[in-house]
Design an enzyme around this catalytic site. Sequence first.
Site, short mmCIF file in Angstrom:
data_model
loop_
_atom_site.label_atom_id
_atom_site.label_comp_id
_atom_site.label_asym_id
_atom_site.label_seq_id
_atom_site.Cartn_x
_atom_site.Cartn_y
_atom_site.Cartn_z
N THR A 156 15.00 -3.04 0.88
CA THR A 156 14.11 -1.99 0.40
C THR A 156 14.58 -1.36 -0.91
O THR A 156 13.83 -0.62 -1.54
CB THR A 156 14.00 -0.86 1.45
OG1 THR A 156 15.32 -0.34 1.68
CG2 THR A 156 13.43 -1.36 2.76
N LYS A 157 15.86 -1.64 -1.29
CA LYS A 157 16.45 -1.01 -2.48
C LYS A 157 17.25 -2.04 -3.25
O LYS A 157 17.58 -3.10 -2.70
CB LYS A 157 17.43 0.08 -2.05
CG LYS A 157 16.81 1.24 -1.33
CD LYS A 157 17.87 2.33 -1.12
CE LYS A 157 17.21 3.57 -0.56
NZ LYS A 157 17.48 3.83 0.81
N HIS A 204 0.85 -1.20 0.00
CA HIS A 204 0.00 0.00 0.00
C HIS A 204 0.88 1.24 0.00
O HIS A 204 2.00 1.22 0.52
CB HIS A 204 -0.91 0.02 1.23
CG HIS A 204 -1.94 -1.07 1.20
ND1 HIS A 204 -3.12 -0.96 0.51
CD2 HIS A 204 -1.94 -2.30 1.76
CE1 HIS A 204 -3.82 -2.06 0.65
NE2 HIS A 204 -3.12 -2.91 1.40
#
Length: 190
Positions: free
Chosen positions: A154-155, A107
């Site tokens: 996250t990357k 989300h």
Amino acid sequence: MATSSSGLRYIKRFFQIFFLYLYNALFNKIPFNFLRIFIAGFFMEIGKGTFIGFNVKILNDKGRSQIKIGDNCSVNPDVLLDGREGQIVIKDNVDIARGSWIFTLEHDPHDDFHVTRSGDVCIESHVWVASRATILPGVTIGEGCVIACGAVVTKDMPAMSMVGGVPAKVIGQRRSNLKYTIKYDPLFNV
Ligand SMILES: CC(C)(COP(=O)(O)OP(=O)(O)OC[C@H]1O[C@@H](n2cnc3c(N)ncnc32)[C@H](O)[C@@H]1OP(=O)(O)O)[C@@H](O)C(=O)NCCC(=O)NCCS
């Protein structure tokens, strides 16, 4: 005529989703590897010599090509592969340890209406994802990278790096020449 074809589409979709439900609730617990992996192959593309462990969960109602796993990979018990929006591409000789989660959907935390956003995940060859790692949507993991246990990626992560922590950061460099081919086929696997 239009009504009957949309009715047929609905029925087809119902059975597709129900079959995936049966896989996640029952068939992924079949003790015989060849049978469990054969049924998993209805929901994702699986390369030669690739092992899919006990209780691997698949989220994907878009077709097999949404999740592609190369040759000689090992996807261990309790891994979650979420191909609901983005595509998951896993290249060859990738080892994904127990309890890791790979997401392509999330989300937008800033959106007033809690909308979703998505991104493809790509895991290059000879990556080792250690246990209970989480990989977020939109991430590419470079060849030979090691994701330490418990990391949240996250990357994008560079090739041959070792990364760990929340959020994952480079903690070292991998020194292996990556000469191995994964061949994992245990008699029983839980
Ligand atoms: C990747 C792993 C093997 C460690 O590799 P390593 O080269 O031996 O790393 P080291 O222990 O030398 O640690 C290097 C640095 O990273 C840190 N580190 C090690 N593991 C870490 C982790 N999981 N998360 C965050 N940091 C970690 C160490 O504290 C050390 O930091 P420092 O330099 O500040 O002291 C280990 O973290 C791991 O994930 N093991 C997998 C366990 C597992 O999942 N087993 C089941 C599947 S087979």
